[in-house]
Each structure stands twice: as C-alpha cells, then as structure tokens.
Scaffold this motif. Structure first.
Motif, PDB file in Angstrom:
ATOM      1  N   PHE A  83       2.658   1.199  10.633  1.00 13.87           N
ATOM      2  CA  PHE A  83       3.557   2.212   9.680  1.00 13.87           C
ATOM      3  C   PHE A  83       4.332   2.218   7.930  1.00 13.87           C
ATOM      4  CE2 PHE A  83       4.460   1.124  14.312  1.00 13.87           C
ATOM      5  CZ  PHE A  83       4.166   2.531  14.692  1.00 13.87           C
ATOM      6  N   SER A  84       3.994   4.199   7.691  1.00 13.33           N
ATOM      7  CA  SER A  84       4.644   3.571   6.087  1.00 13.33           C
ATOM      8  C   SER A  84       5.706   4.584   5.638  1.00 13.33           C
ATOM      9  CB  SER A  84       2.788   4.482   5.167  1.00 13.33           C
ATOM     10  OG  SER A  84       3.458   4.562   4.269  1.00 13.33           O
ATOM     11  N   VAL A  85       6.842   3.853   5.136  1.00 13.73           N
ATOM     12  CA  VAL A  85       7.709   5.060   5.269  1.00 13.73           C
ATOM     13  C   VAL A  85       7.442   5.999   4.271  1.00 13.73           C
ATOM     14  CG1 VAL A  85       9.946   4.237   4.297  1.00 13.73           C
ATOM     15  CG2 VAL A  85       8.660   2.438   5.062  1.00 13.73           C
ATOM     16  N   GLN A  86       8.227   7.058   4.899  1.00  9.95           N
ATOM     17  CA  GLN A  86       7.758   7.755   3.556  1.00  9.95           C
ATOM     18  C   GLN A  86       9.624   8.523   2.938  1.00  9.95           C
ATOM     19  OE1 GLN A  86       4.925  10.148   3.689  1.00  9.95           O
ATOM     20  NE2 GLN A  86       4.332   7.948   5.176  1.00  9.95           N
ATOM     21  N   GLU A  87       9.431   9.341   2.461  1.00  6.36           N
ATOM     22  CA  GLU A  87      10.449   9.442   1.163  1.00  6.36           C
ATOM     23  C   GLU A  87      11.450  10.225   2.972  1.00  6.36           C
ATOM     24  OE1 GLU A  87      11.765   9.518  -1.560  1.00  6.36           O
ATOM     25  OE2 GLU A  87       9.709   9.305  -2.318  1.00  6.36           O
ATOM     26  N   PRO A  88      12.872   9.441   2.600  1.00  7.39           N
ATOM     27  CA  PRO A  88      13.944   9.908   3.694  1.00  7.39           C
ATOM     28  C   PRO A  88      13.641  11.271   3.541  1.00  7.39           C
ATOM     29  CG  PRO A  88      15.261   8.158   2.338  1.00  7.39           C
ATOM     30  CD  PRO A  88      14.102   9.030   1.626  1.00  7.39           C
ATOM     31  N   GLN A  89      14.441  11.969   4.329  1.00  9.38           N
ATOM     32  CA  GLN A  89      15.282  13.564   5.596  1.00  9.38           C
ATOM     33  C   GLN A  89      15.899  13.458   5.318  1.00  9.38           C
ATOM     34  OE1 GLN A  89      11.589  14.942   7.587  1.00  9.38           O
ATOM     35  NE2 GLN A  89       9.958  14.550   6.452  1.00  9.38           N
ATOM     36  N   ASN A  90      17.611  13.721   5.046  1.00  9.91           N
ATOM     37  CA  ASN A  90      18.303  14.211   5.146  1.00  9.91           C
ATOM     38  C   ASN A  90      19.181  12.790   6.126  1.00  9.91           C
ATOM     39  OD1 ASN A  90      18.735  16.986   5.025  1.00  9.91           O
ATOM     40  ND2 ASN A  90      17.612  17.414   6.971  1.00  9.91           N
ATOM     41  N   GLY A  91      19.059  11.766   4.769  1.00 11.34           N
ATOM     42  CA  GLY A  91      19.380  10.677   5.328  1.00 11.34           C
ATOM     43  C   GLY A  91      18.494   9.947   5.938  1.00 11.34           C
ATOM     44  N   THR A  92      17.768  10.460   6.852  1.00 11.23           N
ATOM     45  CA  THR A  92      17.313   9.978   8.006  1.00 11.23           C
ATOM     46  C   THR A  92      15.325   8.944   7.133  1.00 11.23           C
ATOM     47  OG1 THR A  92      17.535  11.186  10.165  1.00 11.23           O
ATOM     48  CG2 THR A  92      15.826   9.772  10.282  1.00 11.23           C
ATOM     49  N   MET A  93      15.697   7.764   7.945  1.00 14.44           N
ATOM     50  CA  MET A  93      14.246   7.025   7.565  1.00 14.44           C
ATOM     51  C   MET A  93      13.192   7.708   8.488  1.00 14.44           C
ATOM     52  SD  MET A  93      13.474   3.107   6.619  1.00 14.44           S
ATOM     53  CE  MET A  93      13.527   3.035   7.984  1.00 14.44           C
ATOM     54  N   TRP A  94      12.034   8.107   7.667  1.00 11.75           N
ATOM     55  CA  TRP A  94      10.750   8.953   8.397  1.00 11.75           C
ATOM     56  C   TRP A  94       9.945   7.559   8.319  1.00 11.75           C
ATOM     57  CZ3 TRP A  94       9.896  12.322  12.499  1.00 11.75           C
ATOM     58  CH2 TRP A  94      11.152  13.237  12.356  1.00 11.75           C
ATOM     59  N   VAL A  95       8.919   7.203   9.463  1.00 14.27           N
ATOM     60  CA  VAL A  95       7.661   5.966   9.188  1.00 14.27           C
ATOM     61  C   VAL A  95       6.022   7.274   9.414  1.00 14.27           C
ATOM     62  CG1 VAL A  95       8.786   4.322   9.209  1.00 14.27           C
ATOM     63  CG2 VAL A  95       8.309   4.693  11.567  1.00 14.27           C
ATOM     64  N   GLU A  96       5.545   7.047   8.831  1.00 10.57           N
ATOM     65  CA  GLU A  96       3.838   7.790   9.116  1.00 10.57           C
ATOM     66  C   GLU A  96       3.629   6.694  10.087  1.00 10.57           C
ATOM     67  OE1 GLU A  96       0.318  10.049   7.544  1.00 10.57           O
ATOM     68  OE2 GLU A  96       2.106  10.050   6.401  1.00 10.57           O
ATOM     69  N   ASP A  97       2.777   6.722  11.304  1.00  6.16           N
ATOM     70  CA  ASP A  97       1.701   6.130  11.649  1.00  6.16           C
ATOM     71  C   ASP A  97       0.459   5.730  10.766  1.00  6.16           C
ATOM     72  OD1 ASP A  97      -0.357   4.694  13.061  1.00  6.16           O
ATOM     73  OD2 ASP A  97       0.465   4.861  15.450  1.00  6.16           O
ATOM     74  N   LEU A  98      -0.170   5.454  10.166  1.00  5.55           N
ATOM     75  CA  LEU A  98      -0.678   5.517   9.720  1.00  5.55           C
ATOM     76  C   LEU A  98      -3.275   5.709  10.536  1.00  5.55           C
ATOM     77  CD1 LEU A  98      -0.567   2.669   6.636  1.00  5.55           C
ATOM     78  CD2 LEU A  98      -0.036   4.983   6.227  1.00  5.55           C
ATOM     79  N   GLY A  99      -2.584   5.076  11.700  1.00  7.63           N
ATOM     80  CA  GLY A  99      -3.578   5.598  12.357  1.00  7.63           C
ATOM     81  C   GLY A  99      -3.826   7.045  13.334  1.00  7.63           C
ATOM     82  N   GLY A 100      -2.854   8.108  12.208  1.00  6.20           N
ATOM     83  CA  GLY A 100      -3.112   9.201  12.889  1.00  6.20           C
ATOM     84  C   GLY A 100      -1.754  10.136  13.730  1.00  6.20           C
ATOM     85  N   PHE A 101      -0.977   8.880  14.569  1.00  8.50           N
ATOM     86  CA  PHE A 101      -0.728   9.267  15.744  1.00  8.50           C
ATOM     87  C   PHE A 101       0.719  10.023  15.305  1.00  8.50           C
ATOM     88  CE2 PHE A 101      -3.984   6.112  17.103  1.00  8.50           C
ATOM     89  CZ  PHE A 101      -4.269   6.767  17.363  1.00  8.50           C
ATOM     90  N   GLY A 102       0.845  10.075  14.235  1.00 10.77           N
ATOM     91  CA  GLY A 102       1.701  11.069  14.250  1.00 10.77           C
ATOM     92  C   GLY A 102       3.621  10.865  13.079  1.00 10.77           C
TER      93      GLY A 102
END
Length: 128
Positions: A83-102
C-alpha cells in the motif's frame, strides 16, 4: 488437508531464501502460515481453513458476542498487499493498494503523526 511435513518443508525453503537470518526466516514463515490459514483456498475443505474453523472458534471464544463478531469480520475481510500512503484527506490517512484493489482509510490513534505521502506499507489491513 495441510500436513505437518508440508509446513516443515516450507520453513526450510524460507530459511534458504533468507540466507540463514533467523528473524527474516521467522517473518517469512509467519507470513506463509497467515496465507495458508486466511487466504489459501483448499479444494478438499472447499474454502479457507479460517472459514472452516469459524464454528469451532465461536464455541471457544471468551469475549462478548459483539466483540467476537467484530473480530470475525476483521479476519474474514482483511486484505493483504503493498500500500502506498496518499495525501491525508480531512486528517485521515489513506493508503492505495498498488495491486489496483482500491484505497482504504487508516485509523490512527489521536495525536499520532500520519505517515508521509509516498511511504509504503506491506502487510495486512483489518477493517474496524
């Protein structure tokens, strides 16, 4: 059915892959066991070991029923990946699955700093 010999053989392979580093071998073996129990579809069981052993676990669990349901859901709905850490949104950390699953929000403890965008997390996410 999983045989004890199969697990021992897998451990020997992992030991060789990590060049004798006991810590790395243990981590690799733990990941293999996790995969075998939580993810591997067994043709003979017609599902994963976890799915087939849930009834036995439910009979033995000593936590409140609501907590047991939350634990069960977390195990069944957990996902592994890189998972790649994305820019925080509204103080929440988001991660993107590099396998393309969301992409998934990550709950952090209050006051805990968020990881910088671009950091990688390798592991298993559990829904809460």
């Amino acid at each position: 059915m999983i045989r004890h010999d199969d697990i021992e053989q897998a451990l020997l392979v992992y030991r060789d892959l990590v060049h004798g580093d006991p810590g790395a071998a243990l981590s690799a073996a733990q990941r293999h066991l996790e995969w075998m129990v939580l993810e591997r579809h067994s043709p003979s069981l017609l599902g994963t070991i976890l799915e087939k052993r849930l009834d036995a676990w439910r009979r033995k669990v000593t936590v409140e029923a609501e907590d047991a349901e939350d634990l069960e859901r977390a195990l069944l709905e957990s996902i592994t990946g890189i998972f790649s850490v994305q820019e925080p949104q509204n103080g929440t950390m988001w991660v993107e699955d590099l396998g393309g699953f969301g992409a998934y929000p990550i709950r952090t403890e209050p006051g805990q700093p968020l990881l910088p965008a671009g950091d990688l997390i390798v592991g298993r996410l559990f829904p809460t």
